[in-house]
Design an enzyme around this catalytic site. Sequence first.
Site, PDB file in Angstrom:
ATOM      1  N   ARG A 264       0.728  -1.300   0.022  1.00 55.44           N
ATOM      2  CA  ARG A 264      -0.047   0.139   0.084  1.00 55.44           C
ATOM      3  C   ARG A 264       0.832   1.157   0.088  1.00 55.44           C
ATOM      4  O   ARG A 264       1.788   1.339   0.856  1.00 55.44           O
ATOM      5  CB  ARG A 264      -1.013  -0.065   1.268  1.00 55.44           C
ATOM      6  CG  ARG A 264      -1.939  -1.152   1.199  1.00 55.44           C
ATOM      7  CD  ARG A 264      -2.756  -1.132   2.378  1.00 55.44           C
ATOM      8  NE  ARG A 264      -3.621  -2.188   2.487  1.00 55.44           N
ATOM      9  CZ  ARG A 264      -4.562  -2.765   3.356  1.00 55.44           C
ATOM     10  NH1 ARG A 264      -4.835  -1.913   4.293  1.00 55.44           N
ATOM     11  NH2 ARG A 264      -5.175  -3.945   3.326  1.00 55.44           N
ATOM     12  N   ARG A 279       2.100   0.891  10.523  1.00 50.35           N
ATOM     13  CA  ARG A 279       1.594   1.302   9.141  1.00 50.35           C
ATOM     14  C   ARG A 279       2.837   1.323   8.080  1.00 50.35           C
ATOM     15  O   ARG A 279       3.788   2.087   8.092  1.00 50.35           O
ATOM     16  CB  ARG A 279       0.881   2.754   9.123  1.00 50.35           C
ATOM     17  CG  ARG A 279       0.302   3.122   7.912  1.00 50.35           C
ATOM     18  CD  ARG A 279      -0.348   4.356   7.833  1.00 50.35           C
ATOM     19  NE  ARG A 279      -1.278   4.677   9.098  1.00 50.35           N
ATOM     20  CZ  ARG A 279      -2.386   4.280   8.895  1.00 50.35           C
ATOM     21  NH1 ARG A 279      -3.109   3.920   7.736  1.00 50.35           N
ATOM     22  NH2 ARG A 279      -3.631   4.256   9.912  1.00 50.35           N
ATOM     23  N   GLU A 351      -6.671  -0.563  15.323  1.00 50.64           N
ATOM     24  CA  GLU A 351      -7.214  -1.550  14.640  1.00 50.64           C
ATOM     25  C   GLU A 351      -6.334  -2.637  14.072  1.00 50.64           C
ATOM     26  O   GLU A 351      -5.124  -2.344  13.800  1.00 50.64           O
ATOM     27  CB  GLU A 351      -7.836  -0.775  13.396  1.00 50.64           C
ATOM     28  CG  GLU A 351      -8.295  -1.866  12.265  1.00 50.64           C
ATOM     29  CD  GLU A 351      -8.449  -1.203  10.850  1.00 50.64           C
ATOM     30  OE1 GLU A 351      -8.348  -2.109   9.752  1.00 50.64           O
ATOM     31  OE2 GLU A 351      -8.658  -0.043  10.659  1.00 50.64           O
ATOM     32  N   SER A 354     -10.362  -5.945  10.311  1.00 47.11           N
ATOM     33  CA  SER A 354     -11.600  -5.201   9.835  1.00 47.11           C
ATOM     34  C   SER A 354     -12.531  -6.255   9.103  1.00 47.11           C
ATOM     35  O   SER A 354     -12.153  -6.878   8.032  1.00 47.11           O
ATOM     36  CB  SER A 354     -11.406  -4.012   8.831  1.00 47.11           C
ATOM     37  OG  SER A 354     -12.556  -3.315   8.721  1.00 47.11           O
ATOM     38  N   ARG A 394       1.164  -6.118  12.771  1.00 47.52           N
ATOM     39  CA  ARG A 394       0.551  -5.504  13.808  1.00 47.52           C
ATOM     40  C   ARG A 394       0.298  -6.319  14.988  1.00 47.52           C
ATOM     41  O   ARG A 394       0.399  -6.050  16.239  1.00 47.52           O
ATOM     42  CB  ARG A 394      -1.117  -5.010  13.554  1.00 47.52           C
ATOM     43  CG  ARG A 394      -0.787  -3.788  12.529  1.00 47.52           C
ATOM     44  CD  ARG A 394      -2.131  -2.984  12.303  1.00 47.52           C
ATOM     45  NE  ARG A 394      -2.094  -1.993  11.406  1.00 47.52           N
ATOM     46  CZ  ARG A 394      -2.900  -0.917  11.291  1.00 47.52           C
ATOM     47  NH1 ARG A 394      -4.027  -0.844  12.424  1.00 47.52           N
ATOM     48  NH2 ARG A 394      -2.470   0.280  10.524  1.00 47.52           N
TER      49      ARG A 394
END
Length: 428
Positions: A264, A279, A351, A354, A394
């Site tokens: 990403r 991230r 988070e 999801s 994460r």
Amino acid sequence: MLDMKFVRENPDAIDKAMADRQSSWDREKFFELDDERRSVIGEVEELQATRNAESKKIGALMKEGKKDEAEAAKEAVREVNEKIDGLAERRSKLEADLYDFMSHLPNIPCEATPVGVDETENIERRRWGTPRDFKAEGFEFKAHWDLGTDLDILDFERGNKLSGSRFTVLGGAGARLERALINFFIDTHTSRGFKEWWPPIVVKRQTMFGTGQLPKFEDDAYHVSGDNFLIPTAEVVLTNLHAGEVLEGDSLPRWYTAFTPCFREEAGSAGRDTRGIIRQHEFDKVEMVKFAKPEDSDNQLESMTAEAEYLLQQLGLPYRVISLCTGDLGFSARQTYDIEVWLPSYNAYKEISSCSNCGDFQARRANIKYRDPENFKGTRYLHTLNGSGLPAGRTMAAILENYQNADGSITVPEVLRPYMGCDKIERA
């Protein structure tokens, strides 16, 4: 993609859905394009009727020896064909414009999605586990980026040297922990009914379009040679496995899982989570995807969320589950649960998974249908769901921070010890 007929017949519902999402749509432009397209179709149908009538005349006139009149009728047919060809080009352009317009409209939130402006109005549903009180234990906790550096298992400087910011090198027990997490996630999912896949990570534009990554989020995607992309999540490949297919109703629901690297650009995240491995531009993740009948998809969302929760429970990591409100909902989703793991360095839940029900939104884009002859004729669009189960990076950050010891070592969660071959991570 939304059902064009539904949009045409329920513009007020689209107004409300877009307003709830803190978005908008050009209602006037939609009806301008749609009305002109339908007008062109009607005009073509009238011309085709005229052409058919004139064509029938030609044969009769020839039989009657009326050659001049027959030639006039042929000329009329030629003129009609030219008009039809011109209108066909106009129709193609209008349909392309309308398709592009529809491809930018997000999904309609379902009734279960709370209405809210932004993430501050998300609703907490439940919590599991209790965060550690490090002060009561008599020591100051460290952030995972400091723990990882001290243990020589996370190397941010070499990641930056090799690839740039937001890339990290894992070494020794760090590399082994990453591999252990991936294997634990996959082994757990496959033992609980998921079929494992090993898909490619370079995909076509249409594949990215099918799940809603394109055209809206092209700036966040990594382009490679030609018109191809590196996937941002295995949702893209797992969902599109059945693009253009019709599945049998009795084969649903289907539960799929896969491990892939994910890529990403994070174009809109400047300044967010810049430290550590929360991230990254490249990260490893295990994904869950489901294909379900419409009447069953809500139940499948609950079970998918429970699957991600189960992993965190097995790892002993405190978390909470929240319902995303309409203003924080993803482009393709109609309902989403976020699972947030406790991170001491943030003094907050962040988070980690999801889980979303996309309804038939992705199925329309990717043209995935099912047949169920006992209940209806023909075929219908099925529902697709996706969820993180889980991202390795994460989860690693959460383990380092929640399982740290006063001496800087990390206790390995019990379920990972068979994969790690040790019960503690210490500096070599």
